[in-house]
Write a protein that holds these residues in place. Sequence first.
Motif, PDB file in Angstrom:
ATOM      1  N   ILE A  53       7.243  -9.421   7.169  1.00 13.71           N
ATOM      2  CA  ILE A  53       6.130  -9.026   6.304  1.00 13.71           C
ATOM      3  C   ILE A  53       4.800  -9.110   7.042  1.00 13.71           C
ATOM      4  CG2 ILE A  53       4.860  -9.660   4.208  1.00 13.71           C
ATOM      5  CD1 ILE A  53       7.576 -10.561   3.039  1.00 13.71           C
ATOM      6  N   ALA A  54       4.649 -10.138   7.875  1.00  8.57           N
ATOM      7  CA  ALA A  54       3.394 -10.277   8.621  1.00  8.57           C
ATOM      8  C   ALA A  54       3.162  -9.087   9.541  1.00  8.57           C
ATOM      9  CB  ALA A  54       3.400 -11.579   9.419  1.00  8.57           C
ATOM     10  N   GLY A  55       4.251  -8.444   9.976  1.00 11.10           N
ATOM     11  CA  GLY A  55       4.116  -7.294  10.853  1.00 11.10           C
ATOM     12  C   GLY A  55       3.445  -6.100  10.198  1.00 11.10           C
ATOM     13  N   TYR A  56       3.408  -6.068   8.864  1.00  9.29           N
ATOM     14  CA  TYR A  56       2.746  -4.963   8.163  1.00  9.29           C
ATOM     15  C   TYR A  56       1.238  -5.197   8.010  1.00  9.29           C
ATOM     16  CZ  TYR A  56       7.393  -3.271   6.871  1.00  9.29           C
ATOM     17  OH  TYR A  56       8.686  -2.792   6.899  1.00  9.29           O
ATOM     18  N   GLY A  57       0.766  -6.376   8.383  1.00  8.20           N
ATOM     19  CA  GLY A  57      -0.664  -6.663   8.296  1.00  8.20           C
ATOM     20  C   GLY A  57      -1.188  -6.572   6.877  1.00  8.20           C
ATOM     21  N   ALA A  58      -2.307  -5.873   6.720  1.00  8.45           N
ATOM     22  CA  ALA A  58      -2.971  -5.797   5.416  1.00  8.45           C
ATOM     23  C   ALA A  58      -2.271  -4.869   4.436  1.00  8.45           C
ATOM     24  CB  ALA A  58      -4.416  -5.338   5.610  1.00  8.45           C
ATOM     25  N   THR A  90       0.837  -1.194   0.000  1.00  4.10           N
ATOM     26  CA  THR A  90       0.000   0.000   0.000  1.00  4.10           C
ATOM     27  C   THR A  90       0.878   1.251   0.000  1.00  4.10           C
ATOM     28  OG1 THR A  90      -1.707  -1.179   1.230  1.00  4.10           O
ATOM     29  CG2 THR A  90      -1.825   1.222   1.240  1.00  4.10           C
ATOM     30  N   GLU A  91       0.452   2.238  -0.761  1.00  2.00           N
ATOM     31  CA  GLU A  91       1.193   3.490  -0.857  1.00  2.00           C
ATOM     32  C   GLU A  91       1.425   4.094   0.527  1.00  2.00           C
ATOM     33  OE1 GLU A  91       0.739   7.904  -3.029  1.00  2.00           O
ATOM     34  OE2 GLU A  91      -0.851   6.394  -3.162  1.00  2.00           O
ATOM     35  N   GLY A  92       2.669   4.515   0.774  1.00  2.00           N
ATOM     36  CA  GLY A  92       3.008   5.132   2.047  1.00  2.00           C
ATOM     37  C   GLY A  92       3.350   4.161   3.154  1.00  2.00           C
ATOM     38  N   GLU A 142       7.492  -0.670  -8.566  1.00  2.00           N
ATOM     39  CA  GLU A 142       6.608  -0.275  -9.665  1.00  2.00           C
ATOM     40  C   GLU A 142       5.432   0.483  -9.067  1.00  2.00           C
ATOM     41  OE1 GLU A 142       5.664  -3.571 -12.324  1.00  2.00           O
ATOM     42  OE2 GLU A 142       7.323  -4.701 -11.413  1.00  2.00           O
ATOM     43  N   VAL A 143       5.515   1.800  -9.142  1.00  2.00           N
ATOM     44  CA  VAL A 143       4.491   2.647  -8.530  1.00  2.00           C
ATOM     45  C   VAL A 143       3.179   2.498  -9.291  1.00  2.00           C
ATOM     46  CG1 VAL A 143       3.858   5.016  -7.935  1.00  2.00           C
ATOM     47  CG2 VAL A 143       6.249   4.265  -7.750  1.00  2.00           C
ATOM     48  N   GLY A 144       2.111   2.259  -8.531  1.00  2.00           N
ATOM     49  CA  GLY A 144       0.783   2.150  -9.132  1.00  2.00           C
ATOM     50  C   GLY A 144       0.561   0.918  -9.974  1.00  2.00           C
ATOM     51  N   ALA A 145       1.404  -0.115  -9.813  1.00  2.00           N
ATOM     52  CA  ALA A 145       1.281  -1.321 -10.636  1.00  2.00           C
ATOM     53  C   ALA A 145       0.252  -2.308 -10.114  1.00  2.00           C
ATOM     54  CB  ALA A 145       2.640  -2.009 -10.755  1.00  2.00           C
ATOM     55  N   GLY A 146      -0.324  -2.031  -8.932  1.00  2.00           N
ATOM     56  CA  GLY A 146      -1.336  -2.924  -8.389  1.00  2.00           C
ATOM     57  C   GLY A 146      -2.679  -2.757  -9.076  1.00  2.00           C
ATOM     58  N   GLU A 147      -3.595  -3.669  -8.778  1.00  2.00           N
ATOM     59  CA  GLU A 147      -4.913  -3.619  -9.398  1.00  2.00           C
ATOM     60  C   GLU A 147      -5.744  -2.465  -8.854  1.00  2.00           C
ATOM     61  OE1 GLU A 147      -6.790  -7.352  -8.951  1.00  2.00           O
ATOM     62  OE2 GLU A 147      -5.366  -8.443 -10.238  1.00  2.00           O
ATOM     63  N   SER A 148      -5.488  -2.060  -7.622  1.00  2.00           N
ATOM     64  CA  SER A 148      -6.251  -0.971  -7.012  1.00  2.00           C
ATOM     65  C   SER A 148      -5.401   0.289  -6.936  1.00  2.00           C
ATOM     66  CB  SER A 148      -6.720  -1.359  -5.599  1.00  2.00           C
ATOM     67  OG  SER A 148      -7.516  -2.540  -5.647  1.00  2.00           O
ATOM     68  N   VAL A 149      -6.056   1.426  -6.780  1.00  2.00           N
ATOM     69  CA  VAL A 149      -5.349   2.699  -6.667  1.00  2.00           C
ATOM     70  C   VAL A 149      -4.546   2.729  -5.369  1.00  2.00           C
ATOM     71  CG1 VAL A 149      -5.638   5.197  -6.497  1.00  2.00           C
ATOM     72  CG2 VAL A 149      -7.146   3.861  -7.992  1.00  2.00           C
ATOM     73  N   GLY A 150      -3.328   3.254  -5.462  1.00  2.00           N
ATOM     74  CA  GLY A 150      -2.494   3.370  -4.267  1.00  2.00           C
ATOM     75  C   GLY A 150      -1.765   2.099  -3.900  1.00  2.00           C
ATOM     76  N   GLU A 151      -1.604   1.174  -4.842  1.00  2.00           N
ATOM     77  CA  GLU A 151      -0.882  -0.063  -4.585  1.00  2.00           C
ATOM     78  C   GLU A 151       0.344  -0.142  -5.502  1.00  2.00           C
ATOM     79  OE1 GLU A 151      -4.398  -3.125  -3.101  1.00  2.00           O
ATOM     80  OE2 GLU A 151      -3.693  -3.188  -5.177  1.00  2.00           O
ATOM     81  N   ASP A 152       1.505  -0.435  -4.907  1.00  2.00           N
ATOM     82  CA  ASP A 152       2.747  -0.554  -5.648  1.00  2.00           C
ATOM     83  C   ASP A 152       3.246  -1.998  -5.585  1.00  2.00           C
ATOM     84  OD1 ASP A 152       2.534   2.211  -5.835  1.00  2.00           O
ATOM     85  OD2 ASP A 152       3.789   2.522  -4.053  1.00  2.00           O
ATOM     86  N   VAL A 153       3.962  -2.419  -6.603  1.00  2.00           N
ATOM     87  CA  VAL A 153       4.590  -3.743  -6.607  1.00  2.00           C
ATOM     88  C   VAL A 153       6.060  -3.546  -6.259  1.00  2.00           C
ATOM     89  CG1 VAL A 153       5.232  -5.753  -7.977  1.00  2.00           C
ATOM     90  CG2 VAL A 153       2.967  -4.710  -8.265  1.00  2.00           C
ATOM     91  N   VAL A 154       6.469  -4.147  -5.155  1.00  2.00           N
ATOM     92  CA  VAL A 154       7.832  -4.015  -4.642  1.00  2.00           C
ATOM     93  C   VAL A 154       8.529  -5.369  -4.749  1.00  2.00           C
ATOM     94  CG1 VAL A 154       9.237  -3.462  -2.616  1.00  2.00           C
ATOM     95  CG2 VAL A 154       7.141  -2.181  -3.076  1.00  2.00           C
ATOM     96  N   VAL A 155       9.703  -5.383  -5.333  1.00  2.00           N
ATOM     97  CA  VAL A 155      10.471  -6.616  -5.511  1.00  2.00           C
ATOM     98  C   VAL A 155      11.664  -6.585  -4.571  1.00  2.00           C
ATOM     99  CG1 VAL A 155      11.783  -8.059  -7.103  1.00  2.00           C
ATOM    100  CG2 VAL A 155       9.754  -6.815  -7.912  1.00  2.00           C
ATOM    101  N   VAL A 156      11.750  -7.582  -3.655  1.00  2.00           N
ATOM    102  CA  VAL A 156      12.856  -7.672  -2.698  1.00  2.00           C
ATOM    103  C   VAL A 156      13.493  -9.048  -2.803  1.00  2.00           C
ATOM    104  CG1 VAL A 156      11.797  -6.046  -1.083  1.00  2.00           C
ATOM    105  CG2 VAL A 156      11.347  -8.488  -0.844  1.00  2.00           C
ATOM    106  N   GLU A 157      14.707  -9.173  -2.252  1.00  2.00           N
ATOM    107  CA  GLU A 157      15.378 -10.461  -2.199  1.00  2.00           C
ATOM    108  C   GLU A 157      15.075 -11.142  -0.871  1.00  2.00           C
ATOM    109  OE1 GLU A 157      19.543 -10.084  -2.923  1.00  2.00           O
ATOM    110  OE2 GLU A 157      19.287 -10.100  -5.102  1.00  2.00           O
ATOM    111  N   VAL A 158      14.849 -12.456  -0.921  1.00  2.00           N
ATOM    112  CA  VAL A 158      14.512 -13.237   0.266  1.00  2.00           C
ATOM    113  C   VAL A 158      15.515 -14.373   0.398  1.00  2.00           C
ATOM    114  CG1 VAL A 158      12.812 -14.780   1.299  1.00  2.00           C
ATOM    115  CG2 VAL A 158      12.062 -12.675   0.177  1.00  2.00           C
ATOM    116  N   SER A 159      16.214 -14.416   1.533  1.00  2.00           N
ATOM    117  CA  SER A 159      17.153 -15.500   1.796  1.00  2.00           C
ATOM    118  C   SER A 159      16.536 -16.563   2.691  1.00  2.00           C
ATOM    119  CB  SER A 159      18.430 -14.951   2.449  1.00  2.00           C
ATOM    120  OG  SER A 159      19.097 -14.056   1.588  1.00  2.00           O
TER     121      SER A 159
END
Length: 341
Positions: free
Chosen positions: A312-317, A271-273, A286-303
């Motif tokens: 991630i669970a700490g961010y909730g919804a 979610t934006e912000g 990727e700003v605004g790449a989600g299906e809904s307004v105010g959603e970004d697609v963020v790509v991170v590395e996971v070890s």
Amino acid sequence: MTTTPATSSSPPGGAAAAARGARRTERLLNLVIALSATRRWLTKEQIRTAVPQYADCATTVAFERMFERDKEDLRELGVPLDTGGEDPLFEDEAGYRIDREAYALPEIRFTPGELAVLSLASRVWQQASLAGPATRALVKLRSLGVEPDESSLIGVEPRVRTAEPAFDPLYAATRDKTPVSFTYRRAGGEPATRHVEPWAIVSWHGRWYLVGHDRDRADSRVFRLSRVASAVKRIGRAGSYDVPAGIDPREIVAGSIGPVRPPREARLLVTEGSGLALRRRARSVEVGAGESVGEDVVVVEVSDVEVSADEIAGYGADVLVLEPQDLRDAVVRRLRGAAGA
């Protein structure tokens, strides 16, 4: 890195000198804590009351001699000890404090390996005998009407922590040679209760592992701390078993784990912000790449899937895992557990 209970020995004539050196180090540390934990000037009498070791001085003259030596020692060590008073227009009794701006360290960056070493050192330090007198020094400052500013003590006692809550109880059980039980979640398997005699805790490629004797399987086993899914319970008395001689915990971990998988990409819907920590280390946003307004697609590395799922669970919804599926499942499992609780 391997953590095992340490033993040491001193030469016949060195025990008394070692004890004196330890008391001096402890006294200087408590003096630094007392002078760093307040923005006020502390008088000699307040310092004598706050630092436990000064209470052993039989006379005021003996205390003042010791305090003068300690002041010189601190200055030789580079600690910026200042002398002054609350009101420069009046000749008040001299007070002392540490210039925190001059004493503070600049921003320091560490590699993952260096952070692992600092994490272990800070945990061992917190278990040392210095912790009791240091705490009493702060309590005595409060009793004198001086409210400590404990945020200033970050540079005195580092607190770099690992993400695994099982670390502390398993380290203590390893040190005390006490058998334990816990629920363990194997990769792709159902959680099961394990009964273990801990031998050592090992850091291997940025992850923490417990090496020990698995009573249920009558053999040595390796457990990743991030997969311990319950509280660690002691199930026996301290010193009830011996660690086999000649074992190399790191070799056991290396043989059990095998090649370390390289980091994978994870695609997150954020979610934006929100998710600022994820965005800072993202490979792409990727700003605004989600299906809904105010959603970004963020790509991170996971070890480590389990460690990443905790974050991630700490961010909730506000953060939704798009892929990989095992990371998504791990986050969902945590959120369902929280909802059930």
